[in-house]
Scaffold this motif. Structure first.
Motif, mmCIF file in Angstrom:
data_model
loop_
_atom_site.group_PDB
_atom_site.id
_atom_site.type_symbol
_atom_site.label_atom_id
_atom_site.label_comp_id
_atom_site.label_asym_id
_atom_site.label_seq_id
_atom_site.Cartn_x
_atom_site.Cartn_y
_atom_site.Cartn_z
ATOM 1 N N ILE A 255 0.915 -1.206 0.123
ATOM 2 C CA ILE A 255 -0.174 -0.068 0.167
ATOM 3 C C ILE A 255 0.913 1.326 0.010
ATOM 4 O O ILE A 255 1.698 1.229 0.799
ATOM 5 N N SER A 256 0.433 2.163 -0.674
ATOM 6 C CA SER A 256 1.496 3.122 -0.791
ATOM 7 C C SER A 256 1.570 4.087 0.561
ATOM 8 O O SER A 256 0.652 3.902 1.191
ATOM 9 N N GLY A 257 2.747 4.907 0.656
ATOM 10 C CA GLY A 257 2.710 5.669 1.764
ATOM 11 C C GLY A 257 1.593 6.481 2.175
ATOM 12 O O GLY A 257 1.133 6.506 3.339
ATOM 13 N N SER A 258 1.246 7.223 1.166
ATOM 14 C CA SER A 258 0.410 8.203 1.311
ATOM 15 C C SER A 258 -1.086 7.668 1.722
ATOM 16 O O SER A 258 -1.913 8.175 2.557
ATOM 17 N N GLU A 259 -1.094 6.603 0.954
ATOM 18 C CA GLU A 259 -2.494 5.615 1.576
ATOM 19 C C GLU A 259 -2.734 5.101 2.956
ATOM 20 O O GLU A 259 -3.557 5.225 3.607
ATOM 21 N N LEU A 260 -1.233 4.532 3.026
ATOM 22 C CA LEU A 260 -1.478 3.994 4.609
ATOM 23 C C LEU A 260 -1.871 5.229 5.582
ATOM 24 O O LEU A 260 -2.323 4.960 6.503
ATOM 25 N N VAL A 261 -0.983 6.474 5.180
ATOM 26 C CA VAL A 261 -1.200 7.478 6.141
ATOM 27 C C VAL A 261 -2.654 7.946 6.351
ATOM 28 O O VAL A 261 -3.435 8.133 7.490
ATOM 29 N N VAL A 262 -3.100 8.294 5.216
ATOM 30 C CA VAL A 262 -4.657 8.812 5.068
ATOM 31 C C VAL A 262 -5.666 7.655 5.858
ATOM 32 O O VAL A 262 -6.529 8.054 6.279
ATOM 33 N N ARG A 263 -5.272 6.363 5.505
ATOM 34 C CA ARG A 263 -6.163 5.539 5.907
ATOM 35 C C ARG A 263 -6.271 5.442 7.342
ATOM 36 O O ARG A 263 -7.302 4.917 8.034
ATOM 37 N N SER A 264 -4.853 5.546 8.176
ATOM 38 C CA SER A 264 -4.911 5.560 9.494
ATOM 39 C C SER A 264 -5.791 6.571 10.071
ATOM 40 O O SER A 264 -6.151 6.408 11.325
#
Length: 321
Positions: A255-264
């Motif tokens: 999962i891309s880093g940006s998706e990980l952060v926003v998903r969190s």
């Protein structure tokens, strides 16, 4: 100006033209202490006046930082050093994150977009990238522990062990066949022949993605038999095909880093607000800007627009423009 000629905010000329073109505003001039006049000429006009009653808005809350920011003229200078040349747009909340946030956190929200000169932009980006990497690595480590696979989310591609073995066998045969023991040659050829037989396409005539001719079904079956027949030596072209096999395949867990952060953030309004405010603080602490727009504040609202009907009460505590 609103329809009562009270100042609301400063906007770009492009946006002003949009309001006039839609017929919901007209070009006007406004003199704060003196006479007011209306002018049909765009060049002489200093502002536009709305032709409808705006609903709500912080522009009516005089004295607040939000009100000062909305009405202040934005200078065309680097907010860090004051340079007037070669400006670049800088996103305080990194664009990779901002673009994945809900619309109300980015539409009509220029508060967290500032101007920097190239030198200040480069140094600021380095610090932002370091913070992003730290956040993303921490989330990847947590997810890897959850699924029980070390570094499962770290790379967009992973090594396919079987394809890597095919490549290694083909390279060994191509380079060192004459010095290899017979049993090694046999085992390596078995691997390479199995791979080559497996990729023979049995579809109708045409070309595949590599530009290779696709054979008819009967012809394909016959070709497979020749490949698997150990009495027929592997050609140089066949070995080269196996040597060049791409053993790096897409990581299904990545999962891309940006998706990980926003998903969190889980779409939680308060978490997103704290996230934006944290990036604002990071910008102030690392860049130490001296030319920020009047009224710009770390604690200014992060959401644009009124709360939609049916929005959870959790969002009530989030300040809005």
């Amino acid at each position: 100006l609103d329809n009562n000629r009270e100042p609301m905010c400063t906007i770009s000329l492009k946006k002003a033209r949009w309001y006039v073109r839609k017929g919901i505003a007209e070009w006007s001039s406004f003199i704060e202490h003196g006479n007011q006049s209306t002018d049909n000429g765009q060049e002489e006009a200093k502002c536009i006046k709305l032709l409808f009653e705006p609903s709500g808005g912080n522009y009516q809350n005089t004295g607040t930082p939000e009100n000062l920011y909305l009405k202040s003229a934005k200078q065309n200078v680097c907010v860090a050093c004051g340079s007037t040349d070669h400006h670049m747009r800088h996103y305080i909340v990194p664009y990779a994150y901002r673009t994945l946030l809900p619309d109300q956190y980015k539409t009509h929200m220029s508060h967290d977009i500032v101007i920097l000169c190239p030198e200040c932009h480069v140094s600021c980006e380095k610090l932002s990238k370091a913070k992003m990497k730290s956040m993303e690595n921490a989330l990847r480590d947590d997810l890897s522990k959850e699924v029980g696979i070390e570094n499962a989310f770290c790379s967009p591609v992973v090594d396919d062990a079987e394809l890597h073995h095919v490549r290694s066998c083909a390279i060994a045969l191509a380079r060192w066949r004459c010095t290899m023991p017979e049993d090694k040659i046999e085992s390596h050829e078995k691997v390479v022949r199995g791979y080559l037989a497996g990729i023979v396409n049995a579809k109708c005539c045409g070309e595949n993605e590599d530009g290779d001719k696709i054979m008819m079904k009967d012809e394909a079956q016959e070709h497979k038999k020749r490949i698997l027949d150990r009495s027929v030596p592997l050609t140089k072209q066949q070995l080269q095909k196996a040597c060049s096999v791409n053993y790096r395949v897409k990581n299904p867990h990545y999962i891309s880093g940006s998706e990980l952060v926003v998903r969190s953030l889980s779409g939680d309004a308060k978490k997103i607000e704290n996230f934006v405010v944290d990036w604002r603080k990071h910008f102030i602490d690392t860049v130490n800007p001296k030319f920020m727009p009047v009224g710009w504040c770390v604690d200014n609202p992060v959401v644009c627009g009124r709360q939609d009907e049916g929005t959870s009460s959790e969002a009530d505590c989030v300040k809005r423009w």
